[in-house]
Scaffold this motif. Sequence first.
Motif, short mmCIF file in Angstrom:
data_model
loop_
_atom_site.label_atom_id
_atom_site.label_comp_id
_atom_site.label_asym_id
_atom_site.label_seq_id
_atom_site.Cartn_x
_atom_site.Cartn_y
_atom_site.Cartn_z
N LEU A 181 10.34 67.68 36.46
CA LEU A 181 9.76 66.93 35.33
C LEU A 181 10.53 65.65 35.07
O LEU A 181 9.93 64.61 34.79
CB LEU A 181 9.76 67.79 34.06
N ALA A 219 10.68 71.86 26.57
CA ALA A 219 11.42 72.94 27.22
C ALA A 219 12.89 72.88 26.85
O ALA A 219 13.52 73.91 26.53
CB ALA A 219 11.24 72.87 28.73
N MET A 265 12.26 74.08 36.75
CA MET A 265 11.18 73.47 35.99
C MET A 265 11.54 72.06 35.53
O MET A 265 10.75 71.13 35.66
CB MET A 265 10.83 74.32 34.77
N GLN A 266 12.74 71.89 34.99
CA GLN A 266 13.08 70.62 34.37
C GLN A 266 13.42 69.50 35.35
O GLN A 266 13.12 68.35 35.08
CB GLN A 266 14.21 70.81 33.37
N ARG A 288 16.11 79.11 36.61
CA ARG A 288 14.68 78.91 36.36
C ARG A 288 14.42 77.63 35.58
O ARG A 288 13.47 76.90 35.83
CB ARG A 288 14.10 80.11 35.61
N GLY A 289 15.28 77.34 34.62
CA GLY A 289 15.14 76.11 33.85
C GLY A 289 15.30 74.88 34.72
O GLY A 289 14.56 73.90 34.58
#
Length: 143
Positions: free
Chosen positions: A55, A17, A51-52, A47-48
């Motif tokens: 993770l 990503a 998600m990140q 949004r990034g």
Amino acid sequence: MFLGQLALLAAAVFAGAALYISLVEQPARLGLDHRSLLAEWEPAYKRGTAMQAPLAVAGFLLGLAAWWQAGHAGWALGALLMVANRPFTFLAIMPTNERLMATEPAAAGPESRALVERWGSLHAVRTALGIAASVTFLWASFS
């Protein structure tokens, strides 16, 4: 080692990503006019992050669990590389983010463009950390 493979998966998805953002999204956004550039950056960043961030935490915790289970230093090193994204983001990237988020798209100009360009350079460090963690976890997997 199931936990280690999950750590590798989390790191690889994170790295993929981050690499996409660095090689595809950031150059495309830089082709926009000042106002559109800033208007695109903020929701993409939010949004990034959504998600990140999980993770990075998952890769860290799974890497530590794999290290605890297997005792191989590669798992601990990979975990540290994953968690290094957090302080780097807060110390190096957040000041730029805060200035960008405080700028209304209508007020965008050369200064906000320079900040987005700076953000891209800083984000490349996150990409490198993700790739390094993935390679380290892969090494631990084969050791």
